[in-house]
Each structure stands twice: as C-alpha cells, then as structure tokens.
Motif scaffolding. Structure first.
Motif, PDB file in Angstrom:
ATOM      1  N   GLY B  83       0.306  -1.241  -0.050  1.00 33.30           N
ATOM      2  CA  GLY B  83       0.050   0.032  -0.449  1.00 33.30           C
ATOM      3  C   GLY B  83       0.833   1.510  -0.089  1.00 33.30           C
ATOM      4  N   LEU B 104      -1.814   4.200   0.282  1.00 34.02           N
ATOM      5  CA  LEU B 104      -3.111   4.051   0.136  1.00 34.02           C
ATOM      6  C   LEU B 104      -3.954   3.890   1.051  1.00 34.02           C
ATOM      7  N   GLU B 141      -5.864  -3.596  -0.540  1.00 37.60           N
ATOM      8  CA  GLU B 141      -6.913  -3.275  -1.963  1.00 37.60           C
ATOM      9  C   GLU B 141      -6.325  -2.278  -2.929  1.00 37.60           C
ATOM     10  N   TYR B 142      -5.940  -2.729  -3.622  1.00 36.72           N
ATOM     11  CA  TYR B 142      -5.190  -2.066  -4.848  1.00 36.72           C
ATOM     12  C   TYR B 142      -4.467  -2.286  -5.712  1.00 36.72           C
ATOM     13  N   LEU B 154      -2.061   3.707 -10.187  1.00 38.81           N
ATOM     14  CA  LEU B 154      -3.298   2.593  -9.873  1.00 38.81           C
ATOM     15  C   LEU B 154      -4.295   3.122  -9.742  1.00 38.81           C
ATOM     16  N   SER B 155      -5.121   1.892  -9.274  1.00 34.69           N
ATOM     17  CA  SER B 155      -6.850   1.531  -9.322  1.00 34.69           C
ATOM     18  C   SER B 155      -6.607   1.368  -6.886  1.00 34.69           C
ATOM     19  N   PHE B 156      -7.940   1.587  -6.982  1.00 32.82           N
ATOM     20  CA  PHE B 156      -7.551   1.220  -5.007  1.00 32.82           C
ATOM     21  C   PHE B 156      -8.948   1.227  -4.520  1.00 32.82           C
ATOM     22  N   ARG B 160     -12.145  -0.966  -6.116  1.00 34.11           N
ATOM     23  CA  ARG B 160     -11.691   0.209  -7.631  1.00 34.11           C
ATOM     24  C   ARG B 160     -11.487   1.229  -8.051  1.00 34.11           C
ATOM     25  N   ALA B 163      -8.615   6.405  -7.839  1.00 41.73           N
ATOM     26  CA  ALA B 163      -6.741   6.111  -8.239  1.00 41.73           C
ATOM     27  C   ALA B 163      -6.300   6.709  -8.561  1.00 41.73           C
TER      28      ALA B 163
END
Lengths: 521, 959
Positions: B83, B104, B141-142, B154-156, B160, B163
C-alpha cells in the motif's frame, strides 16, 4: 385584602396531606432504580386551599377554569396539559403556565412555577417538600424549622424596624425643624435684602455726591483710576476663575489619563496609548516637581505680570480670605521700593500719579466709597445666602423631609452631594458622581421611590462612560454603607442601611398584601 | 467639592497651566484615535519572507510557460509495497534528492509525504502526532494499472473506483474517482522544498537563466529574509535559514472550495490572486490573538485547520495539509481549464471553473492527505477516522452558558444565578474570567471576592448547574506561585535560543509559557486539575483555555517569537499552530482524570488545530457587538464545522462594545441555533444579562433560550452523530443539497442536522428576509407549524421576536417541551415528537440519549431510537439493546413517556389512532386520544401519548 392562612377545615387539610404522604410512600416503594411513574395523583395536588372546591368531582367531566375546554375529570393532574390556562395540571409540570401550591402546613403556603415541580431540586419555597414527589430526590418536611426561623427573623426585623422608625421620626422632626428654620431664615434674609438694597442705593448716591463735588482735574484721575481698578479687580477675579477652572480641567484630564493608564487594554498594543501613558508619567513627575517649587517661581511671574497690568499696590485690597502670603508681602515690598525710588528721583509717571492719587483721595471720599462697597458686599452675601437656602428648600428630602437630617452626612458618599472613591494606597480620590435623583419607583408618592438614589456625571472612565452610583437604601437602625460593587465598569452599586427608609408597619402590610394578591391572580 | 488627586498640590496662579493643558489634550486626542484591528501589527505575505519567495516562484512559473517544475522521479526508483508507493525525486536545478511516499489508506484516502533524502538535520515532522489519532493503516486493496513508462498508476479501494497516477517528469500526482481527476498535486509546478543549508550555500533556486536585471534585483531582495527577519522592530534570528515548503493543489472541475479555518470570511473561499471580489493576500494560517478583528478578511485568527474541501455536482474531494508552521494559501479559479480536462468531464457548454490552490509553509515536511469522497459525508467520515471524531460532550455543555469578564464575586454570581430563576430563563453554566484569580495566577482564587469557591459551586450545582473558570497558559513569574515554581523546577518552560527561560508579557505581567509539546509538561498539567491540586475546584467546575495561540503582548504579532526552543530542540516556528491543541489536550485529559470513574470533560479553547475536536469546544474569539460580526459568525462556524470541529460558537452579543437591544435579541436568536451557545462581554461593556432589557425584549430572549432547551434532545442526538460519523452539527446548504448549485456559495442560511433550516437575521431593522427552499420539498414554519407556500426563494416575515426556522418535511425531531431551569433538571421529563411529513407522507428521525456525564455509554448504557413514519404508521424502533438488564441508563428512564406527538402534513384526518407494542406477546393494542387543532396548521394531529414509554418499541397506526 388581608392575607390569611390556616382558615380552612383542619380535618380536610390533614386528609389531603395524608393522601399525599401515602402516595409518596407508595411511590418511593416503586422507585428502586427508575423514577416513579406518577399515576393517579390526587386531583387536589398543587391546588391552593381556597380553590379546592373547584376541583371537586361533579360528574365525569371537568371544565378548565378559564372555560376554554371540557375534559374528563380523570385528566386533572394526569401529567398532560389539556387546558390553555394550565388549570388541569395544578400538581404536575405538564403545563408551563400553571403554579404549584405548597401547603407548607405549619408555615405559610406558597406558589412555585410548575417548572420547579419534580425538577430534582428542593425548593426553599416548599418547606413541606411537596414539590418533589417522583422519587428523584427526597425533600424533607422542614416547615417547623423554617417557621421557627422565619418567626425569629420576623421578630428581629420588627425590632430593627421599630428602632429605625423611632430614629426616622427624629429625622422627620429634625427635618421639619431644618425646614422651618430655613423658611424662617429665608424670610428674614429677604427682609434684610430689601434693607441692604436700600442701603446700597443710599450710599451710592452719597458717594456720587462727594465725587461730583470735586474739581474736574482732580476728580477725573481717581475716577478713572477707580474705573480702572474696578476693571482690574474684575479681571483678576476672572483670571482667578480661569486658573481655578484650568486646574479643575487639569484634574479631570489627569484623572482620565490615570484611568487610561490603569485600565487600558494591555492586550492591544496601541502605540498611541503607550506613548500617552509614558508621556503622562513623565508629565506627572515634572508636574509634581513644579508644584513643589512653584511658590518661588510665582513671585517672579507675578511681578512681571503686575508690572504691566496692575498699576498700584492696591492689589492686596482684593479680598483674600487669609492673611497676605509671603508672595503677596514680597510683592507689596517691591512696590513700596519701586514707588519710593521713583518719588526720590521726581519721576512721577502717570502711573505713579494714578496710583498715588487714590492715596491722596480725601478721607471723606474713601469712607463713602468704602461704605458703598461694604453695602454692596452685604447685599451680595445676603443674596448668596438666600440662594443657598432656596436650593436646600428645593432639594427632594423625601416625603416627610426625613432625609434632610442626613444632608452632608459623609461616608465616602456625601448624601445629596457627591460620591467619591478614595484610594487607600495613594489617597487619591475619584469623583463617582453627584446626586441626580431618586428612582426607587415611578411615582414619588410610592414610598419605595425614596429607596434608591442616583448619583451621576462623575469622572469619565477611560474608554467608557462617566462614573455613576446607584445607592440602594434599606431599613436599618443606623446609617451605614454595607457594600460597594462595580457590576460593570464605572457603574457603582452601594447598599446602605438607614432608618430614614424604614416604613411603618401599616404601609408594609399593604405592600405585602398587594404582592400576594398579585400571586393569586 | 474638591476631588481628585489629593497628592498633587495646586498653586493658584500658574501660567504653566495652559502649557500642561495643551500637552494633556494632545495625549488624549492621540490616544483616542483608535481604529479597529491594527493591520500593521500583523504580517502580510509580502512581509513574510518565505511567503514572498514562494509567491514569487509561482509568479515566475505562471508568467513563463516554458518553465516547468524542476522536480522529477528518478528513473526506476519507484517501489510499490503493502500500500505504499515510494521513490526518489531529483530537483534538476540543484541536483538535490528527495524521497516521496504515497500511502493508500483504508479510510478511502491517500497520503503523500515528501522530505529531503539527506537533510542537514531532521526536518520537523511531529504535527501528525497531535493531529492524527494514530498512523492510518494502509489498504492492500489496490491494482497496478498498465500505463506509459513515465506514469505509475494504481486503482484502489474495494471496487477500485479510486485511482492515483504519478507522472514522473515533471513530478505530478493526480487522484481520480471513477476515472475523473479530482485532485492534482504540482499541476502548476509550484512544488518547492527549500533544503536545509549552511549560510554560505546558494539560494533557493538556481538563477542561471535570469532574464533581466530587474529579476536579479528582485531575487536579491528575496534573499534578504533568508537568515534573519525583522518585523515591527522584533527580530527573528532564523539560525536554520530558509526551510519553507510549497506545493500547488488543484481541484479540476471544482468552482468552490471551503475550509481552512479560521478566517472571518465567506464559506466559499475567495480568490487571492486577482479576480472578482478577491483578496490581495493569501489566506493565512497562524494562530494569532487579533484584537477587534475585521470581517471579510483572509488574515489569520486564533485557530488553524489546514483542511480544504472542494465540491461540485456529483463529486467532493478534500485535502489536509498536515503542517503546524505558519502557512499561507493562495486560491485562484480558472474560467477555462487549460489542462485537457474539460473534454473528459463532458460538461458541454458549461465549462466548469477549476480551482487551484498554492500551499506555503515556513518549515517541516510535505504531508498531504487526499480524501476522495465521493460525497461530503464520506469526506467527513474519512477525515474523522483520521483526526478523530468530536468528543461527545456532557449534556450541559450544549445548553446555554452565561459569561462575562467578569462576575465580580460570590454575591454577584449568586445574584445572577437567582435572577435567571426569577425571570424564568434557563441556563446551565456560569463562567468566571481572569479576575477571579489571585493576580492572574491560574488555579488560584481571589479569596476576598471568592472566599468559598466550593460552596459557591455547590450552590449552583444543586440546581444542576455548572461553573467554568479560566485557566490560561501564561504563568506569572513569581517564585511564591506554586504553578510557576513547579514548572520551573521541572524545567517545563519554553526557552530562549540561548537556553534562558523565555519571559514575555501577558495578563499577570511578566510571564513564562509552559512547553506543552513536552510529554512531561502534559503529564504535569493533567495532574494540576486533580481536586486536591486545584484548590477550590469541585466536580461542578470546568475549564476555559484562553490566550493559547499563545497570545503574548510583548511578542512579534502578539505571539511567541519563532526562534524560541521547545522540547527536543525544535524551534517554535515548526509547531506554532500546535501550541493551542497541546494545551487543550492536557487540560481536557486533566478533567477526565480528576474523577474516578472518569467523567467527560468540558474545555473551551480559543486556539485550535486539526484534531482539536477530540478535546472540546472552541469559539470564534473576541468578536465585536456589530451587525457584521453577527453576520460573519454563520460562515465562520459553518467552515469550522466542515473542518471536523463541529462544537463551536461565537460570543452572543459580541465581546467588545455594547449591543443595542435589537442586535442582542437577534444574536440570541442566531446563537440558539449554533452548537456552542454562550453569551460573553468585555469588562468595559455595560451589563447585558437577559433581564436587563425589559419586556418585550427580555421575553424574546427568554423565548429563544427556552426553545434551545426544548430542542436539546435533537442537539444531543446530533452531537452523538457527529461523534460517530463526523457529520457537522450545523451544515452548509451544499452538504444537504449537494446537487443544487444554487446552494454552493450560500452561507447566510444553514441546516441544524438535516431537519431545521435556519436563517438568522443579521441586519439592523430587518423584519423580513428571502429564504431559499431547495428542491420541491415541503417545509413547515418551525414556530407556527404552518406549511411554507412555494419553493425556491421565498420572502419570509421575520419580526423582531422571530428567527426564520423551518422544519424540513420528511423529518421527525425529538423535543422536550417542559422547560426547567437547567438541562439536568429535564433529564426525566417526557418527550414530544414533532413529525413533519414529506410529500410522500414519510418521515424519519432518531433520538440518542445517555446519562450525559460519564463514559458508561461506551459500555452500552444509552438509548438510540429510530423513528419512522410511512403508510400512516409511526414506529419507534431501538437501534441498540434496550431491554438488557445491563443498560442502566435505559432502566433509569424506564418511566419516561412520550407525552405528545404532533404530526404535520397528514393528507387524511384520522378517525382513530391506535398504539401497540412491537414484538410483545400481550395484546396491548389501545386507542389514543388525539386532537385536531382548529388553528390554521398544516393538517396537524396532536396525539396525547400518555402511556407511550420512550424505552419501549411501539407502533402507532392512523386509521
């Protein structure tokens, strides 16, 4: 309407109380953790005795006392407000506008606002503890003790009042005497004034006659001199007035600055204020120094001044209350020397002429003039005296003139004069205001009118208003300031006791009743 | 009548008189010419060298489009792990290396930190220790998004939907929600980290390509304040030289930004670099004691929360610039979006305005949190998870407070207390300002004025009332004063650079300041509130922290010199804005710890920072008894409220000056609908207790204070909501109607919770006003219960005895109609439910209650009810365990009833109304009595609910 209590049937009363007590017992029985559910309260709970009959069941329904609605009889004291006037909930807090009556058996019954019922506080008005019955708090019945204390206090108060009234009577007597004396004095003075006025006229005529009989050349100078003298005299008086006024202004300004120094907001660093304070300190130091050495300086200054404006040494004739001061004597000496020297060299200037001419005035003329001036002065004195007495007579000394005896009775408050605050530290004092008016009630016929005095227009506060004092008078056996406070900057409140405000019992009783009447409505 | 100055001798004839008189007059006149705020006492950006340098840097880049940010990511330095995305940056102008980290976070936010890789010595990084409740946890969670080589994306988040893209050269970070960028960092290239250096090292930026002489001259001028600065004759020694940080943060597509309190300014922030109605200076965050502050001004005030929120249709975003040094924020709005975004957003003709901001702090590291929403309530929650939710106050704290500088003595206190009873006006707390102490030595009493403080507190305590005394952080230098002695012996004071104890000037005169950033000082102060330490204190006594910016009369800008030394050797400049919260924190803990079991504290503070909501209430400081100060209170409190600090108020009546009766009545009306409701007045003002004005005005004031008490169940429920969700208590219109653009800049009306729409009257002589009713909803006049005719802008009557307040259809609010002398006296009183139906005949509401004093609610001792009305049924359901034997609170109010239910807007009049319990075996269905008022109400039905208990679940049917 006289206030009465314990007139109702004692059996009925004790019954009500028993029901109440029973309820309380039951209630507290149910109240372990939770507060009691106040079901089925007596319909009479909170009802004053005289209205109990209005709450008797006369069928299934009951009509609000204002007639606004008819509700089930059961809805009385059901802890829900049905009537607009709150009359259906005399014993609960449901209606905001209802009053709860504490019977206070053994003492005096009283009312509390419904919002005080079951609020967790034992109201001092309810010595029987009947105001708290939901179990949150247990209020013991202390009516016996309360009544004992009340009776005792009442007696003490009565004693004090009796004492006060006695003294007040003396004051009234004294006041009357003062008034009578003043009126008599005024009459006497007015007669005297008439006489004095006649005398002035006579003597003026006499003086004129003598002056007219003199030759032109000789008479002109002294007359001119006299005129000039008179003018100078007036001017000196005016100047003195100026100086006094200026000193007063300095006093005021110094007081303002002192105030600023002591009270300015230190939080705010205003350079202007800081500079002013610094300059004030420096000024004060310089000023005090000057004040100490001024005596010496003054001679010279006076000399210079008089050299131009004051033609002769008659200056000392200007009435001085005290003996000639050192300066004055010195000045006189200088004049003597100056005159002597001039005479010696035969250089009699016009000025010398004029100054000496008054000396050469024939005795007759001087006498006439003196006599005239004396008469004039006498008249003035009488007039002043009359003004003084008139102002005293017009002062509002109370309904029965009871405050006249207190005039000039000085604490740090001078009755009918000024209030002052004296510092214990530096002995400086501050003007808190002068008597302006009574304001205890709207009408001066109301005896309470003479229980509050306003003193205003005192020294102005830095960044604030002029100081003022509100004096609250209470009945007491002597004259004493009890407390002084300053609830807001520059407004002082003084509490004072004085026999002059003691009301005799009958008056008081009326008031008492009025109060209750109001409550009952 | 000879008075005045008995010590002066006056001669009779002194010609010097006139001379003296002249000078005296001169002094007085010059002293009386006093304007309001002394602007010259406080710095402008121009006078603050780091602000000036960063602004100049921004100007240079703006003026020359060929210039780009010199910061870029070093090739292949990026590491993504657990993260955290980390990497190195290089500044191509001086080849210095910086490290950045992008975290994140689980809470739906991201954090970016940038620091020098090898600083000469550590840069200050402790603001987080005060502002955050803990280091936030990272999300796993990414997903890495494949993209161009010079971009890391990155998307998270679980779905998701969020980003982040890191552009390598120049370094730029973009946060996106649903593929739409909402926050960008260094978009305009203003990133600037002045590295720590030795004095002979080169300046801020390389000037290799300076265009002309003029520029060189300017830049030399900029160098002037690098190593020493002087302001108003006070020198800042600056031994560490320049160390500022700057960064631009843009909100593409957002035309409104909010937050960054405290300023006497509008809710929607204004531009600061040109534009309509703009300020010339940036918004400044630097806790200062500003005497008689001006309204509509970006000058710094008592508190600082470097939190900013942006909102538009469909999206909200926010940032927290976690830095406690002096900070300036420039705001510009772009009519056209230069950065390729307009097409993406698809707004068609309506090209949105974008807002760009430039954050400049004097020292520290870059530590920015980006909250990605997407709604405002999401952001309030995210920010609350990070910095803490507001502490649930004792219930008295949200009732009415009576304060004055000063209640003089015990008699005065008793008289004021009795007068409230006499005039039937409730109040809960009476306050004592600095004059109660012995010579401004806090924790002491002036024993002449207050000989028996315990007795005094007990006397008011019997009626359920409380007292507050002031305890300020300046400590009188006096070896006979135990507080001073102890702090000195324990070496707790802030020091001069040479190690001597700092000595400044405040109320008591010469004073020193305890360094509350020192853990030992925290511990020490906490103990000082113990009952056996603070003599004369009882459990009825609570605390007021004033002057904790800190205010120092002799200091630069009336505060602490920046080069003073705190615990750990840190200069004051690094942590200035933390001083207030550090003090507030220790005081608050002191009050918690003095009782066993602990009780909730109440501490009012003037200074604040991000996180202050955990310690108590704040107020807007020394305002003025003027209409414009009444008006500005609304946007100020709304702004503070959306910045995570909901428990706030403005002095009712205005601190300085004398309000006239109308202003005072209007101020009470406004104050009754603000979270912290206290009347206060300066020592130089006239007394203004409510009964001093006579009827009808005293009656108007009484009415509105009583209305506050009637609504206390609603307020307490809202405080509970704030303490668990971060929702503000009073809410800007745009947070309640996020899709209605009309509301975005609206700050003269607001909501209490979601149910009461309030528009305070803030103009002299005004008796009607235009109120905006959003949407096609039903609103009811709160006082008359009549339906408002029309929607949108409606002209509303507002005579002097009435503040426009409206109940929004769809809401059920709990009230207590029996008004007692204090809130404590109402705690077992029955409830009234006010049900305002919306056009679908529905409404909801809730009620939270607990003992209002202890922490027992944390163990389940509370009630939390949900009321719903739909299909002609009103249901009361518990959101928690009610019948649990362990719920002592529910037991203690088990006989408390709902005495009345008022239903507004029912389309058909009911014939019968039945009540029944829910989930109970017994047949308890019974008919309720009700009335249909004949007055012109909105189809009101008033139910007499004599046996409905608040602690039972029930249903009421209207047939």
């Amino acid at each position: 309407m006289a206030h009465t209590f314990s007139l109702i049937d004692p059996i009925k009363r004790s019954l009500t109380i028993h029901i109440l007590i029973l309820e309380l017992v039951i209630l507290s029985f149910f109240t372990l953790n939770a507060y009691a559910k106040v079901d089925n309260l007596s319909k009479l709970l909170g009802v004053e005795e005289s209205k109990a009959h209005l709450y008797e069941a006369k069928g299934p329904d009951w009509t609000c006392l204002d007639g606004s609605a008819t509700i089930p009889y059961e809805a009385i004291n059901d802890d829900f407000c049905d009537c607009a006037d709150g009359s259906d909930e005399p014993g609960t807090s449901a209606c905001p506008n209802s009053k709860f009556n504490c019977r206070n058996i053994g003492h005096i019954s009283s009312f509390i606002s419904s919002s005080r019922v079951n609020d967790g506080v034992c109201e001092p008005e309810c010595c029987d503890g009947s105001d708290e019955y939901d179990g949150k708090i247990k209020c013991p019945n202390i009516c016996k003790e309360t009544n004992a204390e009340y009776t005792k206090k009442l007696k003490e108060l009565e004693k004090l009042r009796a004492q006060g009234i006695r003294i007040k009577k003396e004051y009234i007597e004294k006041g009357r005497k003062i008034k009578t004396k003043n009126v008599a004095e005024l009459n006497r003075l007015e007669i005297e004034l008439k006489a004095a006025k006649i005398r002035v006229k006579e003597r003026e005529a006499a003086l004129k006659k003598i002056e007219d009989s003199k030759t032109d050349t000789e008479q002109l100078a002294p007359k001119g001199n006299r005129e000039r003298m008179k003018k100078i005299h007036e001017r000196i008086i005016a100047l003195k007035g100026d100086v006094t006024r200026l000193h007063e202004q300095i006093d005021t300004l110094l007081s303002i600055l002192k105030d600023m120094k002591n009270n300015h907001n230190q939080n705010y660093h205003d350079m202007a204020v800081k500079t002013a304070i610094k300059a004030y300190d420096e000024f004060l130091e310089e000023y005090n120094k000057d004040m100490e050495t001024e005596d010496g300086d003054e001679v010279e200054e006076n000399y210079e001044d008089t050299d131009d404006d004051i033609p002769d040494k008659e200056t000392p004739q200007i009435q001085e209350p005290s003996e000639p001061t050192y300066q004055e004597r010195f000045l006189e000496m200088l004049w003597e020397i100056k005159d002597g020297v001039l005479e010696l060299f035969g250089l009699q200037s016009k000025r010398y002429y004029s100054s000496s001419s008054s000396r050469d005035t024939p005795k007759e003329l001087t006498a006439a003039r003196d006599a005239f001036e004396e008469a004039e002065q006498e008249q003035k004195d009488i007039e002043n005296h009359i003004d003084e007495i008139k102002s005293k007579l017009s002062q509002d000394y109370g309904l029965e003139y009871e405050f006249a005896a207190l005039d000039k009775y000085t604490y740090s408050l001078c009755m009918f004069g000024s209030a002052t605050q004296k510092s214990n530290k530096d002995h400086s004092s501050t003007d808190l205001g002068n008597f302006a008016k009574w304001f205890g009630a709207e009408s001066s016929n109301d005896p309470r009118y003479y229980t509050r005095m306003l003193y205003e227009d005192g020294a102005r506060c830095w960044n604030g208003p002029a100081r003022s004092v509100k004096l609250y008078l209470e009945c007491g056996a002597d004259n004493q300031i009890l407390s002084v406070s300053e609830p807001e900057k520059c407004e002082y409140h003084m509490r004072m006791i004085s026999p002059a405000v003691c009301l005799d019992h009958n008056n008081d009783q009326n008031n008492h009743n009025n109060g209750h009447k109001h409550d009952e409505l | 009548m000879k008075l005045l100055f008995g010590n002066l001798k006056f001669s009779k004839e002194s010609v010097k008189t006139k001379f003296y008189l002249f000078y005296l007059l001169y002094f007085i006149v010059s002293a009386l010419v006093v304007t309001a705020v002394k602007r010259q006492d406080f710095k402008t950006c121009e006078q603050s060298s780091f602000c000036k340098r960063n602004r100049a840097y921004a100007d240079k880049l703006t003026a020359n489009h060929s210039l780009i940010s010199p910061y870029s990511v070093i090739q292949d330095s990026i590491i993504i792990k657990d993260g955290i995305i980390s990497g190195d940056l290089i500044n191509s102008e001086n080849n210095l290396i910086f490290i950045f980290e992008l975290h994140l976070l689980e809470i739906g936010a991201a954090r970016i930190r940038i620091n020098e890789k090898n600083p000469l010595k550590p840069r200050y990084d402790k603001a987080k220790d005060w502002a955050l409740i803990q280091d936030p946890s990272y999300t796993l969670e990414y997903t890495l998004i494949p993209s161009k080589p010079d971009v890391t994306s990155l998307s998270f988040g679980k779905e998701r939907k969020q980003a982040v893209s890191i552009y390598h050269s120049p370094f730029r970070v973009e946060f996106l929600v649903n593929d739409v960028p909402i926050i960008t960092l260094n978009d305009r290239g203003f990133l600037n980290i002045e590295h720590l250096r030795k004095q002979d090292a080169p300046g801020l930026v390389d000037q290799s390509n300076s265009e002309n002489d003029q520029v060189i001259e300017d830049e030399n001028d900029l160098d002037k304040g690098l190593w020493k600065e002087t302001f108003n004759g006070k020198e800042d020694s600056k031994p560490n030289g320049p160390e500022s940080i700057g960064l631009d943060i843009s909100f593409p597509g957002f035309s409104h930004v909010y937050g960054i309190p405290e300023h006497a300014s509008s809710l929607s922030l204004k531009e600061t670099r040109g534009g309509d109605d703009s300020y010339s200076d940036p918004y400044r965050l630097y806790n200062l004691d500003v005497f008689e502050y001006e309204v509509d001004n970006p000058m710094a005030l008592y508190g600082s929360i470097p939190f900013m929120m942006a909102h538009r249709k469909g999206a909200s975003a926010a940032v927290l610039w976690l830095n406690a040094a002096e900070t300036w924020i420039d705001i510009t709005k772009n009519k056209e979006d230069k950065h390729r975004l307009s097409s993406l957003l698809g707004f068609g003709k309506l090209t949105p305005t974008s807002t760009s901001t430039h954050w400049i702090s004097e020292s520290g590291v870059i530590d920015v949190f980006a909250f990605l929403g997407p709604t405002t309530s999401d952001i309030f929650y995210q920010y609350g998870l990070l910095t803490g939710f507001t502490a649930l106050p004792q219930s008295f704290a949200i009732a009415y407070h009576q304060c004055r500088w000063n209640y003089l003595n015990q008699e005065d206190v008793a008289e004021v207390d009795e007068s409230f009873d006499k005039y039937d006006i409730p109040y809960d707390v009476i306050w004592l300002d600095i004059e109660h102490t012995d010579g401004k030595k806090y924790f002491t009493w002036d024993t002449v004025k207050f000989p028996t403080p315990e007795k005094m507190q007990t006397n008011i305590g019997i009626k359920g009332r409380k007292m507050v005394t002031i305890v300020d952080p300046h400590i009188k230098i006096d070896d006979n004063y135990y507080i001073y002695k102890e702090a000195k012996d324990l070496d707790l004071f802030v020091k001069e650079p040479d190690g001597r104890i700092y000595d400044g000037w405040c109320w008591p005169g010469s004073s020193s300041w305890v360094d509350f950033t020192n853990p030992s000082a925290q511990e020490w102060l906490i103990k000082k509130f113990a009952f056996d330490q603070y003599k004369g204190s009882t459990e009825h006594l609570f605390t007021w922290n004033d002057m904790n910016e800190p205010s120092i009369f002799s200091g630069p800008e009336i505060t602490m010199p920046k080069d003073l030394i705190h615990h750990g050797g840190w200069e004051h400049r690094n942590l200035h804005n933390l001083y207030g919260i550090a003090y507030h924190s220790a005081t608050s803990k002191g009050l918690i710890n003095r009782s066993n079991p602990p009780r909730r504290p109440f501490v009012l503070s003037r200074a604040f920072f991000a996180g202050s909501q955990r310690y108590g209430a704040i107020w807007t400081g020394d305002n003025f008894a003027k209409w414009d100060h009444l008006a500005i209170a609304t946007p100020m409190l709304l702004t503070i409220g959306i910045s995570g600090l909901p428990f706030s108020g403005a002095d009712v009546g205005g601190f300085f000056g004398n309000p006239d009766t109308e202003l005072l009545v209007r101020w009470y009306q406004a104050g009754a609908f603000q979270p912290f409701f206290r009347a206060h007045a300066h020592i130089d003002t006239k007394r203004r207790e409510p009964w001093l004005f006579g009827d009808p005005y005293t009656g108007y004031i009484r009415d509105i204070i009583r209305e506050r008490y009637a609504l206390l169940p609603l307020w307490y429920t809202l405080f509970h909501e704030a303490s668990t969700t971060g929702m503000p208590i009073i809410r800007p219109m745009f947070t309640v109607y996020p899709e209605d653009e009309e509301t975005y800049a609206m700050d003269d009306q607001f909501f209490v919770g979601n149910s009461l729409l309030v528009k305070p009257i803030v103009n002299e002589g005004q008796t009607s006003t235009e109120v905006y009713f959003p949407g096609n909803e039903i609103f009811y006049d709160y006082f008359t219960l009549k339906k408002v005719q029309g929607s949108g802008k409606v002209q509303i009557e507002a005579p002097i005895n009435k503040i426009p307040v409206f109940l929004r259809g769809g809401n059920i609010i709990p009230k207590r109609q029996r008004i007692r002398r204090s809130s404590a006296a109402m705690r077992t009183d029955p409830f009234t439910l006010l049900v305002a139906l919306d056009k679908f005949g529905k409404a909801t509401g809730s009620l939270y209650l607990d003992d209002g004093e202890t922490y027992d609610y944390e163990k389940g001792h509370f009630i939390h009810l949900q009321f719903t009305f739909s299909k002609r049924k009103l249901i009361s359901k518990s959101l928690s365990v009610l019948n649990n034997d362990e719920n002592l609170y529910a037991q203690s109010i088990s006989s408390v009833r709902v005495e009345k239910i008022i239903v507004l807007g029912l389309d058909l009049k009911p014939k019968h109304i039945f009540a029944d319990c829910i989930d109970c075996s017994k047949n308890s269905k019974r008919e309720l009595q009700f009335g249909l008022p004949t007055t012109n109400l909105a189809n009101a039905v008033i139910i007499k609910g004599t046996d409905l208990l608040i602690t039972e679940e029930w249903v009421i049917e209207f047939s």
